[in-house]
Design an enzyme around this catalytic site. Sequence first.
Site, short mmCIF file in Angstrom:
data_model
loop_
_atom_site.label_atom_id
_atom_site.label_comp_id
_atom_site.label_asym_id
_atom_site.label_seq_id
_atom_site.Cartn_x
_atom_site.Cartn_y
_atom_site.Cartn_z
N LYS A 15 -49.27 55.50 24.87
CA LYS A 15 -48.05 56.16 25.37
C LYS A 15 -47.41 55.28 26.43
O LYS A 15 -48.10 54.78 27.34
CB LYS A 15 -48.41 57.52 25.98
CG LYS A 15 -47.22 58.47 26.09
CD LYS A 15 -46.83 59.03 24.74
CE LYS A 15 -45.95 60.27 24.87
NZ LYS A 15 -45.57 60.82 23.54
N THR A 65 -51.00 61.06 21.70
CA THR A 65 -50.32 60.36 22.78
C THR A 65 -49.69 61.33 23.77
O THR A 65 -49.53 61.00 24.94
CB THR A 65 -49.24 59.39 22.23
OG1 THR A 65 -48.21 60.13 21.58
CG2 THR A 65 -49.86 58.40 21.27
#
Length: 283
Positions: A15, A65
Site C-alpha cells: 500500500k 492492502t
Amino acid sequence: MEQFASGWKRSYYGKGDVTVYRLNRDGKTPTGQSPVFGANVKMLVYGDAFWPTYSTGDNTGLIATDSMKNFIQRETLNYTGGDLEDYCRFLASRFIETYPQVEGVQVSAVEIPYAAIAEGGPAFAPAGPERATARIELNRSGTVEMASGIQGFRLLRLGGSAFHGFVRDQYTTLPDIANRPLHMWLDVEWLYTDTSAAFSGGAIPAEVWRTVHEVFRCFESGSIQQVIYQIGTKMLAEITAIAEVHLEANNRTWDTITERGEELSVYTDARPPYGCLGLRLKR
C-alpha cells in the site's frame, strides 16, 4: 519499478500514499520533538505465502492492502518518537511480528513537515519545501538496509555560477555564460556505514541540510555537476556515518525577460525541458 536492498523479488505487493498526522496536543512533547508528526508511507511485503494469489487466485494467506493502510495509521498512535528512520523501523518490525507469513517488508516514508508559527504556540503552517525521507527493508533475519534522504531542495544563487567551454557544433545554441543566476532543484539520498548509525534522532539529516546550504552559498562553480560533487564529497568527509551518497539535480534556471547589465534583471519560470544531473559517491 520497486527495488529491494536484498535484490529483486518474484512478487511483492503493498500500500502506498498512506498519510498520517500524529498530534501531541497535551503540551508534553519530548524536548526537541515537534508536536506535529506527519508522514506519507508506502509498505511493500513479500513471501512465498502470497504466491497462490498470483498463480491460482487463492487469497488464504493474503493480508489486504486496506488492512495495511489501517495498520500503518493505527500503529502510528503507538509510536512515541519523532525520528522518521525509527518510525519506519517501528512499522516494519511491528508488521513482521504481527503476520508470520511475511518473509520481508520494506517501509518508506516521506516527511510532511509543519512548523510552529510562534515557538511554543498551538498554531502551525506547512514547512519545507525540503522533506526528509527514510526507507528500511526488514526480513526475519534482521535489517537488510536503511537509507535516508532529503528531497525537494530549491536553491537560488544570484551570481557566482558559470557554464562555458562545452562542445560547440551544429546543434549548439546556448552561449557561454560567465556569471549566471542559478536556480536548481536537488534530491539527496544516502546509505550508512552501519545500520545503527541511521537512528540519530534527526541529527544526520540536519547535518546534511546544513552541508547542502553551506556549499551552495559559498562555492562558485563552473557547472551544476561541480556543485553536487562538492556537496557529496563534503558529506563523505564530514559525516562519518555516511557510506554512500546519491545526488540528483535539475537545472531550473529561470528564463531571462530583460536585463540592465548584470545589476538588475527580470526573469520568469524556466520552460521545459530541463537538465537532469546525477552523481553517486562512495566512501
